[in-house]
Design a protein around this motif. Structure first.
Motif, PDB file in Angstrom:
ATOM      1  N   SER A  87     -13.447   3.985 -16.825  1.00 18.18           N
ATOM      2  CA  SER A  87     -12.369   4.984 -16.801  1.00 18.18           C
ATOM      3  C   SER A  87     -12.430   5.914 -18.007  1.00 18.18           C
ATOM      4  O   SER A  87     -11.722   6.919 -18.044  1.00 18.18           O
ATOM      5  CB  SER A  87     -11.001   4.286 -16.748  1.00 18.18           C
ATOM      6  N   ALA A  88     -13.275   5.577 -19.006  1.00 16.84           N
ATOM      7  CA  ALA A  88     -13.301   6.318 -20.273  1.00 16.84           C
ATOM      8  C   ALA A  88     -11.858   6.492 -20.771  1.00 16.84           C
ATOM      9  O   ALA A  88     -10.979   5.721 -20.391  1.00 16.84           O
ATOM     10  CB  ALA A  88     -14.029   7.635 -20.111  1.00 16.84           C
ATOM     11  N   ALA A  89     -11.610   7.491 -21.576  1.00 16.97           N
ATOM     12  CA  ALA A  89     -10.218   7.708 -21.994  1.00 16.97           C
ATOM     13  C   ALA A  89      -9.879   9.190 -21.884  1.00 16.97           C
ATOM     14  O   ALA A  89      -9.210   9.757 -22.734  1.00 16.97           O
ATOM     15  CB  ALA A  89      -9.982   7.181 -23.408  1.00 16.97           C
ATOM     16  N   VAL A  90     -10.388   9.790 -20.815  1.00 12.62           N
ATOM     17  CA  VAL A  90      -9.996  11.168 -20.505  1.00 12.62           C
ATOM     18  C   VAL A  90      -9.540  11.237 -19.050  1.00 12.62           C
ATOM     19  O   VAL A  90      -9.946  10.413 -18.232  1.00 12.62           O
ATOM     20  CB  VAL A  90     -11.157  12.183 -20.719  1.00 12.62           C
ATOM     21  N   ASN A  91      -8.760  12.262 -18.755  1.00 12.46           N
ATOM     22  CA  ASN A  91      -8.250  12.468 -17.400  1.00 12.46           C
ATOM     23  C   ASN A  91      -9.437  12.612 -16.432  1.00 12.46           C
ATOM     24  O   ASN A  91     -10.438  13.231 -16.766  1.00 12.46           O
ATOM     25  CB  ASN A  91      -7.391  13.734 -17.372  1.00 12.46           C
ATOM     26  N   PRO A  92      -9.311  12.052 -15.209  1.00 12.44           N
ATOM     27  CA  PRO A  92     -10.514  11.891 -14.371  1.00 12.44           C
ATOM     28  C   PRO A  92     -10.933  13.068 -13.492  1.00 12.44           C
ATOM     29  O   PRO A  92     -12.066  13.096 -12.996  1.00 12.44           O
ATOM     30  CB  PRO A  92     -10.110  10.727 -13.460  1.00 12.44           C
ATOM     31  N   ALA A  93     -10.076  14.062 -13.252  1.00 12.20           N
ATOM     32  CA  ALA A  93     -10.316  15.003 -12.144  1.00 12.20           C
ATOM     33  C   ALA A  93     -11.631  15.781 -12.277  1.00 12.20           C
ATOM     34  O   ALA A  93     -12.369  15.928 -11.303  1.00 12.20           O
ATOM     35  CB  ALA A  93      -9.140  15.969 -12.023  1.00 12.20           C
ATOM     36  N   LEU A  94     -11.946  16.267 -13.470  1.00 13.85           N
ATOM     37  CA  LEU A  94     -13.167  17.073 -13.603  1.00 13.85           C
ATOM     38  C   LEU A  94     -14.406  16.229 -13.292  1.00 13.85           C
ATOM     39  O   LEU A  94     -15.372  16.713 -12.675  1.00 13.85           O
ATOM     40  CB  LEU A  94     -13.281  17.669 -15.017  1.00 13.85           C
ATOM     41  N   THR A  95     -14.382  14.960 -13.698  1.00 14.22           N
ATOM     42  CA  THR A  95     -15.534  14.082 -13.461  1.00 14.22           C
ATOM     43  C   THR A  95     -15.686  13.793 -11.965  1.00 14.22           C
ATOM     44  O   THR A  95     -16.806  13.747 -11.440  1.00 14.22           O
ATOM     45  CB  THR A  95     -15.377  12.790 -14.289  1.00 14.22           C
ATOM     46  N   ILE A  96     -14.558  13.633 -11.274  1.00 13.60           N
ATOM     47  CA  ILE A  96     -14.625  13.422  -9.810  1.00 13.60           C
ATOM     48  C   ILE A  96     -15.206  14.676  -9.146  1.00 13.60           C
ATOM     49  O   ILE A  96     -16.086  14.605  -8.279  1.00 13.60           O
ATOM     50  CB  ILE A  96     -13.223  13.118  -9.232  1.00 13.60           C
ATOM     51  N   ALA A  97     -14.728  15.848  -9.586  1.00  8.48           N
ATOM     52  CA  ALA A  97     -15.191  17.106  -8.983  1.00  8.48           C
ATOM     53  C   ALA A  97     -16.684  17.308  -9.243  1.00  8.48           C
ATOM     54  O   ALA A  97     -17.437  17.702  -8.348  1.00  8.48           O
ATOM     55  CB  ALA A  97     -14.382  18.274  -9.542  1.00  8.48           C
ATOM     56  N   ALA A  98     -17.128  17.023 -10.474  1.00  6.69           N
ATOM     57  CA  ALA A  98     -18.540  17.226 -10.811  1.00  6.69           C
ATOM     58  C   ALA A  98     -19.426  16.304  -9.972  1.00  6.69           C
ATOM     59  O   ALA A  98     -20.467  16.718  -9.450  1.00  6.69           O
ATOM     60  CB  ALA A  98     -18.754  16.981 -12.306  1.00  6.69           C
ATOM     61  N   GLN A  99     -18.999  15.060  -9.811  1.00  3.48           N
ATOM     62  CA  GLN A  99     -19.795  14.129  -9.000  1.00  3.48           C
ATOM     63  C   GLN A  99     -19.774  14.556  -7.528  1.00  3.48           C
ATOM     64  O   GLN A  99     -20.780  14.421  -6.824  1.00  3.48           O
ATOM     65  CB  GLN A  99     -19.292  12.693  -9.177  1.00  3.48           C
ATOM     66  N   MET A 155      -8.742  19.369 -17.605  1.00  2.43           N
ATOM     67  CA  MET A 155     -10.097  19.224 -17.056  1.00  2.43           C
ATOM     68  C   MET A 155     -11.076  18.901 -18.172  1.00  2.43           C
ATOM     69  O   MET A 155     -11.907  19.724 -18.562  1.00  2.43           O
ATOM     70  CB  MET A 155     -10.483  20.504 -16.320  1.00  2.43           C
ATOM     71  N   LEU A 156     -10.957  17.678 -18.684  1.00  2.00           N
ATOM     72  CA  LEU A 156     -11.820  17.217 -19.776  1.00  2.00           C
ATOM     73  C   LEU A 156     -13.065  16.528 -19.230  1.00  2.00           C
ATOM     74  O   LEU A 156     -12.987  15.809 -18.233  1.00  2.00           O
ATOM     75  CB  LEU A 156     -11.058  16.202 -20.628  1.00  2.00           C
ATOM     76  N   ARG A 157     -14.188  16.723 -19.921  1.00  2.00           N
ATOM     77  CA  ARG A 157     -15.394  15.957 -19.592  1.00  2.00           C
ATOM     78  C   ARG A 157     -15.323  14.578 -20.246  1.00  2.00           C
ATOM     79  O   ARG A 157     -14.736  14.442 -21.326  1.00  2.00           O
ATOM     80  CB  ARG A 157     -16.639  16.661 -20.135  1.00  2.00           C
ATOM     81  N   TYR A 158     -15.940  13.580 -19.617  1.00  2.00           N
ATOM     82  CA  TYR A 158     -16.196  12.331 -20.327  1.00  2.00           C
ATOM     83  C   TYR A 158     -17.038  12.691 -21.557  1.00  2.00           C
ATOM     84  O   TYR A 158     -17.791  13.670 -21.549  1.00  2.00           O
ATOM     85  CB  TYR A 158     -17.003  11.360 -19.462  1.00  2.00           C
ATOM     86  N   ARG A 159     -16.944  11.881 -22.598  1.00  2.00           N
ATOM     87  CA  ARG A 159     -17.794  12.062 -23.778  1.00  2.00           C
ATOM     88  C   ARG A 159     -19.205  11.566 -23.443  1.00  2.00           C
ATOM     89  O   ARG A 159     -19.361  10.682 -22.580  1.00  2.00           O
ATOM     90  CB  ARG A 159     -17.266  11.240 -24.974  1.00  2.00           C
ATOM     91  N   GLU A 160     -20.200  12.071 -24.171  1.00  2.00           N
ATOM     92  CA  GLU A 160     -21.586  11.661 -23.868  1.00  2.00           C
ATOM     93  C   GLU A 160     -21.742  10.134 -23.933  1.00  2.00           C
ATOM     94  O   GLU A 160     -22.377   9.529 -23.065  1.00  2.00           O
ATOM     95  CB  GLU A 160     -22.542  12.350 -24.857  1.00  2.00           C
ATOM     96  N   ARG A 161     -21.116   9.509 -24.937  1.00  2.00           N
ATOM     97  CA  ARG A 161     -21.276   8.048 -25.083  1.00  2.00           C
ATOM     98  C   ARG A 161     -20.548   7.257 -24.000  1.00  2.00           C
ATOM     99  O   ARG A 161     -20.809   6.070 -23.809  1.00  2.00           O
ATOM    100  CB  ARG A 161     -20.784   7.606 -26.469  1.00  2.00           C
ATOM    101  N   ASP A 162     -19.635   7.910 -23.277  1.00  2.00           N
ATOM    102  CA  ASP A 162     -18.957   7.218 -22.170  1.00  2.00           C
ATOM    103  C   ASP A 162     -19.922   6.883 -21.036  1.00  2.00           C
ATOM    104  O   ASP A 162     -19.600   6.086 -20.149  1.00  2.00           O
ATOM    105  CB  ASP A 162     -17.822   8.080 -21.600  1.00  2.00           C
ATOM    106  N   PHE A 163     -21.104   7.525 -21.039  1.00  2.00           N
ATOM    107  CA  PHE A 163     -22.096   7.262 -19.986  1.00  2.00           C
ATOM    108  C   PHE A 163     -22.976   6.056 -20.329  1.00  2.00           C
ATOM    109  O   PHE A 163     -23.771   5.619 -19.519  1.00  2.00           O
ATOM    110  CB  PHE A 163     -22.961   8.511 -19.748  1.00  2.00           C
ATOM    111  N   SER A 164     -22.844   5.539 -21.577  1.00  2.00           N
ATOM    112  CA  SER A 164     -23.600   4.336 -21.968  1.00  2.00           C
ATOM    113  C   SER A 164     -22.618   3.168 -22.078  1.00  2.00           C
ATOM    114  O   SER A 164     -21.408   3.386 -22.141  1.00  2.00           O
ATOM    115  CB  SER A 164     -24.236   4.521 -23.350  1.00  2.00           C
ATOM    116  N   ALA A 165     -23.168   1.953 -22.149  1.00  2.00           N
ATOM    117  CA  ALA A 165     -22.285   0.795 -22.321  1.00  2.00           C
ATOM    118  C   ALA A 165     -21.610   0.885 -23.694  1.00  2.00           C
ATOM    119  O   ALA A 165     -22.252   1.212 -24.692  1.00  2.00           O
ATOM    120  CB  ALA A 165     -23.103  -0.489 -22.217  1.00  2.00           C
ATOM    121  N   LEU A 166     -20.304   0.628 -23.722  1.00  2.00           N
ATOM    122  CA  LEU A 166     -19.547   0.696 -24.979  1.00  2.00           C
ATOM    123  C   LEU A 166     -18.792  -0.604 -25.164  1.00  2.00           C
ATOM    124  O   LEU A 166     -18.147  -1.093 -24.229  1.00  2.00           O
ATOM    125  CB  LEU A 166     -18.501   1.822 -24.893  1.00  2.00           C
ATOM    126  N   LYS A 167     -18.839  -1.117 -26.391  1.00  2.00           N
ATOM    127  CA  LYS A 167     -18.199  -2.404 -26.647  1.00  2.00           C
ATOM    128  C   LYS A 167     -16.774  -2.205 -27.157  1.00  2.00           C
ATOM    129  O   LYS A 167     -16.530  -1.361 -28.020  1.00  2.00           O
ATOM    130  CB  LYS A 167     -19.023  -3.157 -27.698  1.00  2.00           C
TER     131      LYS A 167
END
Ligand SMILES: Cc1cc2nc3c(=O)[nH]c(=O)nc-3n(C[C@H](O)[C@H](O)[C@H](O)COP(=O)(O)OP(=O)(O)OC[C@H]3O[C@@H](n4cnc5c(N)ncnc54)[C@H](O)[C@@H]3O)c2cc1C
Length: 509
Positions: A483-495, A93-105
């Motif tokens: 998709s960032a590079a962390v497992n998605p479940a916690l982010t789905i649950a939080a949303q 149950m990892l969070r996305y990183r803060e920078r994953d919420f901004s555009a990343l090149k």
């Protein structure tokens, strides 16, 4: 088509992380809620903890088949039970990183920004961590996004050989951290000494969508569950701006039910397929699809399994999966692209290895594979997959799902794999075997009905509400813009919790 007499305030389709979590936060509205779930209760049999039955015989897979981009049929690793795919998840149950919420090149393209910031989302992460009884710690992860945690306890302990591996990593200058995990490890092991990653949960310690959210919600009188109910179509109202009814099949009968709000949570592939299957004369491209983005931007992570082998070192771990390394998450060169996350897999054994082998190597005797597994540490190397409109879910004329996954960003993944190999060698594992996961394992599927601020580019607004049909929400991995590079479940649950809060403040029941 027979109408179920009753009208419901809310109909939720699917009981995975998205559906069950949004349900759990809506029960206290008093709204009448009908939950339609295609699967049934996962049977509690000895097979659930038998690696041969789970991985080789694939006893828990459905007999469904999809087509790949070339039209070849395959049996997808997608599960249909109360609790959805989380019954089988690794509970990371990892969070996305803060920078994953901004555009990343990236070398291979751009990962788009979210329509809101990490700061706005962090309280929902915290609530989701508490709901899923996550165990973890802060201060170890080199890319930690910060913010207060909802962890209920300290991390699941390393087994002795993993504690030694952690120390080795530290000695070599790496920054291993404890994976946040939704597992009651004592209860899991009391049933049987197996890992939990990929094994089905029969209510013995994995905190999946059923355990955390569905079962408690069903104690409320305003919630009705119909399992074995496969939704086939959503019907749009005369004005075209609302969903009028939900059609489903139960035990050979075609049924239909009307609802004030519809929450589609069938998983990223099935939710997109359902919207496409609901096309009609007025909406020939399917529902919620004026952007033509439904089914597009399918992402699944670029993942490889890496076996790090030392013939003279026995790995006696039962579950293994307690540490990860994010040292390369944002790359290791000043101008470099982000690379991703490296985490331990659940401990492999000979049967699990056999199931993952190409057909031409399946003759290898199990004792050889068991020897390999007994002398390996098993890593999961995961990089971001970028959205691409041509990477998509579509429906063939016969109604079969076609999954045309176009992998992206493989240069980052290959670099991460080479960093992971170097790390494994540094910790004393000279022999390395790696294998990428392919599209038959869509375990981190996402992005097919994405949210965004521009209705021309995204079917959903930032609360997962359809721009086209305003009483429709899509709350599962579909909404993820990246998709960032962390497992998605916690982010789905939080949303899902955020969407529920939005529904409570904007709708009256
Ligand atoms: C082996 C494995 C390991 C994983 N490990 C991790 C991990 O460690 N950490 C992590 O974050 N993620 C992990 N994942 C991914 C995670 O499980 C998913 O991201 C998450 O469960 C997706 O939730 P969802 O709500 O989007 O969809 P799903 O879980 O797919 O839920 C959809 C639900 O809808 C039902 N449904 C589908 N179609 C219909 C229909 N037509 N009518 C009615 N019902 C329908 C399904 O039966 C299901 O219950 C793993 C996945 C797998 C398979």
């Amino acid at each position: 088509m027979k109408n179920i007499e009753q009208h419901y305030d809310i109909v939720i389709v699917g009981t995975g992380i998205g559906g069950a979590t949004v349900l759990s936060a809506l029960v206290d509205t008093g709204a009448s809620i009908l939950v339609l779930e295609r699967g049934e209760q996962l049977p509690d049999t000895a097979a659930a903890r038998d690696a041969q039955a789970v991985f080789v015989d694939q006893s828990f897979k459905s007999d469904e088949q999809w087509r790949d981009v070339n039209g070849k049929l395959f049996a997808p690793g997608n599960y249909y039970y109360l609790g959805g795919n989380s019954k089988f998840y690794g509970a990371v149950m990892l969070r996305y990183r803060e920078r994953d919420f901004s555009a990343l090149k990236f070398e291979g393209g751009v990962s788009p920004a979210w329509p809101f910031s990490y700061t706005e989302f962090a309280p929902f992460y915290r609530a989701a961590e508490t709901l899923y009884q996550v165990r973890g710690t802060v201060g170890e992860d080199s890319s930690d996004p910060g913010g207060e945690r909802g962890y209920i306890e300290g991390p699941v302990p390393d087994e002795p050989c993993i504690a030694r591996l952690r120390q080795k990593l530290l000695d070599k200058g790496y920054h291993p951290f404890s994976l946040p995990l939704a597992v009651d490890i004592e209860r899991w092991l009391a049933r049987s000494q197996t890992p939990w990653d990929g094994f089905p949960d029969t209510g013995t310690g994995k905190i999946d969508a059923q355990a955390a959210a569905l079962t408690p919600a069903l104690e409320h009188d305003n919630v009705t569950l119909i399992s074995g109910a496969k939704v086939s179509r959503l019907q749009v109202s005369e004005c075209g701006k609302r969903i009028k009814s939900v059609e489903f099949e139960k035990a050979g009968q075609q049924l239909s039910v009307s609802a004030t709000l519809v929450i589609l949570s069938a998983g990223a592939i099935n939710s997109a397929a359902l919207l496409l299957a609901s096309k009609c004369a007025r909406f020939p491209k399917g529902l919620s699809n004026s952007s033509d983005q439904v089914g597009r931007n399918f992402m699944n992570h670029n993942c490889s399994a890496l076996l790090a082998i030392n013939p003279f070192r026995r790995n006696r771990a039962v579950y293994q999966k307690t540490i990860a390394v994010n040292d390369y998450y944002f790359g290791d060169e000043p101008s470099g692209e982000p690379l991703g996350n490296i985490q331990l897999l659940g401990k492999l054994n000979g049967s699990i290895l056999k199931a993952g082998l190409p057909a031409k190597f399946r003759w290898l005797p199990t004792f050889v594979l068991n020897w390999l597994a007994n002398h390996s540490v098993d890593w999961y190397v995961m990089s971001e997959d970028l959205p691409n409109p041509e990477s998509r879910v579509s429906l063939d004329d016969d109604g079969c799902i076609r999954l045309s996954w176009q992998r992206s960003n493989m240069s980052a993944h290959n670099k991460l794999l080479s960093r992971a190999k170097k790390m494994a060698r540094a910790t004393g594992y000279p022999f390395l075997l790696s294998k990428p996961f392919d599209s038959s394992v869509p375990s981190h599927q996402c992005g097919t009905v994405r949210m965004g601020i521009d209705p021309a580019l995204a079917p959903l607004d930032s609360y997962c509400r359809s721009y086209d049909q305003r009483n429709l929400f899509v709350v599962d991995a579909s909404f993820l813009p990246n998709s960032a590079a962390v497992n998605p479940a916690l982010t789905i649950a939080a949303q899902a919790l955020r969407v529920a809060e939005h529904i409570k403040t904007t709708e009256t029941f």
